[in-house]
Enzyme design. Sequence first.
Site, mmCIF file in Angstrom:
data_model
loop_
_atom_site.group_PDB
_atom_site.id
_atom_site.type_symbol
_atom_site.label_atom_id
_atom_site.label_comp_id
_atom_site.label_asym_id
_atom_site.label_seq_id
_atom_site.Cartn_x
_atom_site.Cartn_y
_atom_site.Cartn_z
ATOM 1 N N GLU A 63 0.836 -1.202 0.000
ATOM 2 C CA GLU A 63 0.000 0.000 0.000
ATOM 3 C C GLU A 63 0.872 1.253 0.000
ATOM 4 O OE1 GLU A 63 -3.387 2.563 2.396
ATOM 5 O OE2 GLU A 63 -2.676 0.692 3.282
ATOM 6 N N ASP A 127 9.740 5.801 15.144
ATOM 7 C CA ASP A 127 9.555 7.233 14.909
ATOM 8 C C ASP A 127 9.960 7.967 16.182
ATOM 9 O OD1 ASP A 127 8.784 9.773 14.212
ATOM 10 O OD2 ASP A 127 6.650 9.333 14.025
ATOM 11 N N ASP A 129 10.458 11.814 17.650
ATOM 12 C CA ASP A 129 10.128 13.205 17.354
ATOM 13 C C ASP A 129 10.730 14.114 18.418
ATOM 14 O OD1 ASP A 129 8.585 15.751 17.182
ATOM 15 O OD2 ASP A 129 7.496 14.656 15.633
#
EC number: 2.7.7.-
Length: 438
Positions: A63, A127, A129
């Site tokens: 996808e 991830d 941040d």
Amino acid sequence: MPEQVTDQENQAPQQQTTAVHAYNPEVLQDMLPVYYRRLFPHLPFYRWLSYGSSEDAIFSNREISFTLQDDIYIRYLCFDTQAELEKEICSRNPIKIDIGPVMHSKPKNHRSIPGGLTPVQRELVFDIDMTDYDEVRTCCSGAGVCLKCWKFMVLAARVLDVALREDFGFEHIIWIFSGRRGIHCWVCDYQARHLDGRGRYAVAEYLNIITYASFAGGNSPRCSMGDRPHHSLKRALKIVEPMFEEIVLEDQNLFGTPKGVTKLLNMVHDDAARGELESYMQKNLEDGAHSRLVWESFIKYANSMRTSTTSAWSRKLKNIVAEIQLGLLYPRLDINVTRGFNHLLKAPFCIHPATGKVCVPFSVSAVAKFDPTTVPTITQLLHEINAFDDKSKSYMEAPEDKSRIKDHKKTSMFKGVVVFEEFLRKLERSQKSASLQF
């Protein structure tokens, strides 16, 4: 050991930083067609996601999502070939490309599949941040980032990379600058891609050692090492401890205000001991004392209290110094990204719409040399191409010459492509070696 990359990655071309070439978000959509046509590494991107066609439908069932101008979001895209993907990218010029999992069937047929799509594999992703460090950085906040607070990302990459390699045996790891204030990690080994939900949860929980305790002034990070600290915590401490003074005490001066001293006190996870320490500091430190003096006072007090066998400092607080260092500097993971099978993550080499910067790969072995403030913007890259072509006239003279220099080699984006291609070479060698064993 961290992956080694050729010295070319550190040889950044001269960068133009004048206001003339400043990025303007309002003209991003006008620049993207040129970027995708001339600079985006379509073939390496396909080589990565196809994994040498080592598994059926590994590329065609992947996808992909596009975010277009005016926040138009298109999901469930999929492509059979590299040419199809490149054509669609160059046709739609997405502001962002996100990568999802490989599904059991083509994502574009999701409406006609009974029970919906089922993910069958996906890279293990992380991830990190910078906003999750706002409570421990004083130089910037929110979307801001500078060389001082980038050191938090330096330690995060080093700690996480070595843990993934040594504790899990993963080898094929690529690190990506998010384009603004964070970093993404993609673990691409076969075993990592085929982890089920429980496996991803286990890895995420193993690596996520930071907890938080609530106080009136906010949340306080905690890291409990226990009576017998795990080897992974000892290894992480060896990485963060040498930079603790530089980052926390000097760059951030984190304890240099009454609020900062309170942060330090709140990390002492024993009410009585915390109260005793607070009284000691009030008597021995002036308001606004530099963080170095505050930390030295804390160390002196903690060491003196450890000699008392009846004190909490000699029992549950015996590792408090190391626990504070890890609590402040250990990677702060968004574990929902890692645990989720369906999470879509921004693709490498996208342009961040707010900053105009390229989401470039970097080598963990050179992460301390990586400067997020000088990552090239799309404006800068297009100027570099034009400047190069004006000087050499090669593009106009030989537009069809396959031997002419590739456009990305004309720009400061070149080193990021070198890192990515070196990662791909190692990944492809591993796949060939594995196929020969069957």
